[in-house]
Scaffold this motif. Structure first.
Motif, PDB file in Angstrom:
ATOM      1  N   ALA A  13       0.838  -1.203   0.000  1.00  0.00           N
ATOM      2  CA  ALA A  13       0.000   0.000   0.000  1.00  0.00           C
ATOM      3  C   ALA A  13       0.871   1.252   0.000  1.00  0.00           C
ATOM      4  O   ALA A  13       0.543   2.248  -0.657  1.00  0.00           O
ATOM      5  N   VAL A  16       2.206   1.749  -3.536  1.00  0.00           N
ATOM      6  CA  VAL A  16       1.150   2.278  -4.405  1.00  0.00           C
ATOM      7  C   VAL A  16       0.923   3.753  -4.106  1.00  0.00           C
ATOM      8  O   VAL A  16       0.781   4.576  -5.016  1.00  0.00           O
ATOM      9  N   ALA A  17       0.896   4.108  -2.829  1.00  0.00           N
ATOM     10  CA  ALA A  17       0.680   5.502  -2.438  1.00  0.00           C
ATOM     11  C   ALA A  17       1.791   6.391  -2.983  1.00  0.00           C
ATOM     12  O   ALA A  17       1.532   7.484  -3.507  1.00  0.00           O
ATOM     13  N   GLU A  57      -5.561   4.791  -1.722  1.00  0.00           N
ATOM     14  CA  GLU A  57      -6.141   3.474  -1.973  1.00  0.00           C
ATOM     15  C   GLU A  57      -7.625   3.600  -2.304  1.00  0.00           C
ATOM     16  O   GLU A  57      -8.105   3.004  -3.271  1.00  0.00           O
ATOM     17  N   GLN A  58      -8.348   4.411  -1.543  1.00  0.00           N
ATOM     18  CA  GLN A  58      -9.771   4.608  -1.808  1.00  0.00           C
ATOM     19  C   GLN A  58      -9.972   5.283  -3.173  1.00  0.00           C
ATOM     20  O   GLN A  58     -10.872   4.910  -3.924  1.00  0.00           O
ATOM     21  N   LEU A  60      -7.994   5.109  -5.773  1.00  0.00           N
ATOM     22  CA  LEU A  60      -7.677   4.141  -6.811  1.00  0.00           C
ATOM     23  C   LEU A  60      -8.835   3.162  -7.001  1.00  0.00           C
ATOM     24  O   LEU A  60      -9.226   2.870  -8.137  1.00  0.00           O
ATOM     25  N   ILE A  61      -9.404   2.682  -5.911  1.00  0.00           N
ATOM     26  CA  ILE A  61     -10.558   1.786  -5.996  1.00  0.00           C
ATOM     27  C   ILE A  61     -11.724   2.500  -6.664  1.00  0.00           C
ATOM     28  O   ILE A  61     -12.425   1.935  -7.508  1.00  0.00           O
ATOM     29  N   TYR A 114     -14.906   0.366   0.981  1.00  0.00           N
ATOM     30  CA  TYR A 114     -14.172   1.622   0.802  1.00  0.00           C
ATOM     31  C   TYR A 114     -15.059   2.850   1.000  1.00  0.00           C
ATOM     32  O   TYR A 114     -14.697   3.953   0.591  1.00  0.00           O
TER      33      TYR A 114
END
Length: 136
Positions: A13, A16-17, A57-58, A60-61, A114
């Motif tokens: 994570a 990704v961030a 993350e949120q 991206l989702i 999410y």
């Protein structure tokens, strides 16, 4: 367990961030992403994606689900059309219905996980209207 002198491997994570934050820094701000001048403009339905490490993350989702949801709805409409045409056997209809229900449940689960709603996935396309049809 890592001691003070040792470094632990980066979490996926975090990687990704960092990658998303670098990508967002490279993008120039579009005029519509900037705050409107004082006293002008109306609130927009469009929300720019934030490059905040805590929300990447949120975001991206949300982006992935924005792409997947119209495809899911299109598949559902095509399946209903094929059922209406009588092109499928009863077994195929059952399998198709079960698969579409499972896909809808997975989408709902991801949205709940999410903290997203279907309205969060509905982009305002300006004069074209919204990406998704209105909910009935």
């Amino acid at each position: 367990m890592a001691t003070e002198g040792e470094s632990r491997p980066p979490r996926r994570a975090d990687e990704v961030a960092e990658a998303a934050a670098r990508a967002f820094r490279l993008l120039p701000a579009a005029p519509r992403d900037l705050d409107p001048p004082a006293g002008k403009g109306s609130p927009s339905l469009a929300r720019p994606i934030s490059s905040d490490r805590d929300t990447v993350e949120q975001d991206l989702i949300r982006l992935v689900l924005i792409l997947v949801e119209p495809l899911r709805q299109l598949m559902e409409r095509q399946a209903l059309h094929r059922v209406d045409q009588g092109d499928l056997t009863n077994e195929q209809e059952e399998r198709l219905g079960a698969t579409l229900m499972l896909l809808h449940d997975r989408m709902s689960d991801l949205c709940a996980q999410y903290e997203l709603t279907m309205e969060d996935l509905n982009l305002d396309l300006g004069p074209l209207g919204t990406l998704l049809p209105p909910s009935d």
